[in-house]
Write a protein that holds these residues in place. Structure first.
Motif, short mmCIF file in Angstrom:
data_model
loop_
_atom_site.label_atom_id
_atom_site.label_comp_id
_atom_site.label_asym_id
_atom_site.label_seq_id
_atom_site.Cartn_x
_atom_site.Cartn_y
_atom_site.Cartn_z
N UNK A 117 0.76 -1.16 -0.08
CA UNK A 117 0.09 0.12 -0.02
C UNK A 117 0.90 1.24 -0.25
N UNK A 118 1.98 1.25 0.75
CA UNK A 118 2.69 2.59 0.85
C UNK A 118 3.64 2.58 -0.63
N UNK A 119 3.94 1.62 -1.17
CA UNK A 119 4.68 1.60 -2.53
C UNK A 119 3.68 1.87 -3.51
N UNK A 120 2.29 1.66 -3.42
CA UNK A 120 1.08 2.02 -4.30
C UNK A 120 1.01 3.29 -4.21
N UNK A 121 0.97 3.87 -3.03
CA UNK A 121 0.44 5.20 -2.56
C UNK A 121 1.72 6.25 -3.40
N UNK A 122 2.81 5.74 -3.34
CA UNK A 122 4.03 6.68 -3.84
C UNK A 122 3.98 6.60 -5.11
N UNK A 123 3.80 5.42 -5.85
CA UNK A 123 3.75 5.34 -7.37
C UNK A 123 2.51 5.78 -8.29
N UNK A 124 1.40 5.66 -7.53
CA UNK A 124 0.12 5.96 -8.36
C UNK A 124 -0.66 7.01 -7.66
N UNK A 125 -0.21 7.49 -6.60
CA UNK A 125 -1.10 8.67 -6.13
C UNK A 125 -2.14 8.22 -4.99
N UNK A 126 -2.56 9.35 -4.40
CA UNK A 126 -3.47 8.95 -3.09
C UNK A 126 -4.68 8.59 -3.55
N UNK A 127 -5.31 9.15 -4.87
CA UNK A 127 -6.64 8.90 -5.15
C UNK A 127 -7.06 7.25 -5.08
N UNK A 128 -6.22 6.51 -5.72
CA UNK A 128 -6.54 5.21 -5.59
C UNK A 128 -6.46 4.43 -4.25
N UNK A 129 -5.68 4.95 -3.42
CA UNK A 129 -5.95 4.60 -1.79
C UNK A 129 -7.33 4.86 -1.40
N UNK A 130 -7.62 6.29 -1.65
CA UNK A 130 -8.98 6.70 -1.22
C UNK A 130 -10.12 5.77 -1.88
N UNK A 241 -7.95 -8.06 2.42
CA UNK A 241 -8.31 -8.49 1.38
C UNK A 241 -8.17 -7.91 0.13
N UNK A 242 -9.18 -6.66 0.15
CA UNK A 242 -9.17 -5.69 -1.00
C UNK A 242 -7.75 -5.37 -1.49
N UNK A 243 -6.81 -4.95 -0.67
CA UNK A 243 -5.38 -4.54 -0.96
C UNK A 243 -4.72 -5.50 -1.62
N UNK A 244 -4.71 -6.60 -1.09
CA UNK A 244 -4.09 -7.73 -1.78
C UNK A 244 -4.37 -8.23 -3.19
N UNK A 245 -5.72 -8.08 -3.42
CA UNK A 245 -6.06 -8.16 -4.92
C UNK A 245 -5.91 -6.83 -5.77
N UNK A 246 -5.85 -5.72 -5.00
CA UNK A 246 -5.68 -4.65 -5.85
C UNK A 246 -4.19 -4.51 -6.25
N UNK A 247 -3.23 -4.81 -5.29
CA UNK A 247 -1.94 -4.84 -5.55
C UNK A 247 -1.55 -6.15 -6.80
N UNK A 248 -2.24 -7.10 -6.61
CA UNK A 248 -2.13 -8.03 -7.54
C UNK A 248 -2.45 -7.66 -9.09
N UNK A 249 -3.56 -6.76 -9.27
CA UNK A 249 -4.13 -6.32 -10.26
C UNK A 249 -3.22 -5.35 -10.92
N UNK A 250 -2.60 -4.56 -10.19
CA UNK A 250 -1.61 -3.50 -10.37
C UNK A 250 -0.50 -4.04 -10.94
N UNK A 251 -0.05 -5.29 -10.64
CA UNK A 251 1.04 -5.96 -11.29
C UNK A 251 0.84 -6.41 -12.79
#
Length: 260
Positions: A117-130, A241-251
């Protein structure tokens, strides 16, 4: 007021506090979001260890070690990070008096989600975390009210006796509406609508997985840290659960960066 609503007030109050802290940390990003993520991750590892009856000083040391490893990983990148991610899970597994594989699998998921989640926030911005957080919150809120208003058949009574099909489907619909809302101010495609619904399902499965763990361990809550919610693991199991799927999709697909 009916007894089925008795937990509503403490849930709302503590939920509001968590939402405010979460919004502030996500919005500021950087070290603020990192610190919150490290804290939540470490506490969840502590709760996991306690549920498996590794209570006391050992679980506190494991949580502190997890926080230290995760903090170090936030400034590293590459293959070494993937290896270090396993350290808290492996060492904790060796320290467990029982259910070692159970601890390992859940610990890997918790630490990987926190770091991701931290890596995703830095790479893709906070909007997708929201977006992720709102999908999970709406899934939970829609399911809570729909389940108590409409009731009906249980979704998986052996594992989660309170979860109904009406609440489950309401969560999917609410999440899809969140996806539709985010289409109005992001450059995401219409697939975001059904992806939001799938993330809602992943969130529900995360909740069910933790419910199964608690039943297996014979405990009601992961801890008593949050009034009306139990522990952080109880509150963030869906997000996990949602974060793990989102991170998988982002790959697998290109995620556009959206700054806020």
């Amino acid at each position: 007021m009916s007894s089925k609503w008795d937990d509503l007030a403490p849930r709302l109050i503590s939920g509001l506090v968590m939402i405010v802290l979460g919004i502030a940390a996500i919005r500021m990003g950087g070290v603020w979001f990192q610190m919150l993520t490290v804290f939540v991750t470490a506490v969840m590892i502590w709760e996991l260890a306690n549920m498996i009856r590794q209570e006391g000083e050992a679980s506190m040391l494991l949580a502190a070690f997890t926080a230290s490893v995760l903090s170090g990983l936030l400034v590293l990148d590459g293959p070494v990070s993937a290896v270090l991610l396993l350290l808290p899970a492996v060492l904790g597994m060796l320290a467990m008096p029982r259910e070692r594989l159970t601890f390992f699998l859940f610990a890997v998921g918790i630490v990987a989600a926190g770091w991701g989640l931290v890596s995703f926030r830095e790479t893709h911005g906070g909007t997708w975390i929201f977006w992720l957080v709102i999908v999970v919150v709406v899934t939970d809120v829609a399911g809570y009210f729909a389940g108590r208003i409409f009731g009906g058949p249980k979704f998986w009574p052996r594992i989660s006796p309170k979860k109904t099909w009406s609440g489950t489907v309401a969560g999917w619909i609410g999440a899809a509406l969140v996806g539709a809302l985010f289409l109005t101010f992001t450059n995401a495609g219409r697939d975001l609508i059904w992806i939001s619904a799938v993330l809602s399902l992943a969130s529900q499965l995360g909740d069910i997985a933790e419910s199964a763990l608690k039943r297996r361990m014979g405990v009601k809550d992961s801890s008593a840290l949050i009034p009306g919610h139990g522990g952080l693991f109880d509150r963030f199991d869906g997000l996990l659960g949602a974060a793990l799927l989102m991170l998988l999709v982002s790959l697998l697909v290109d995620v556009p960066r959206v700054n806020i």
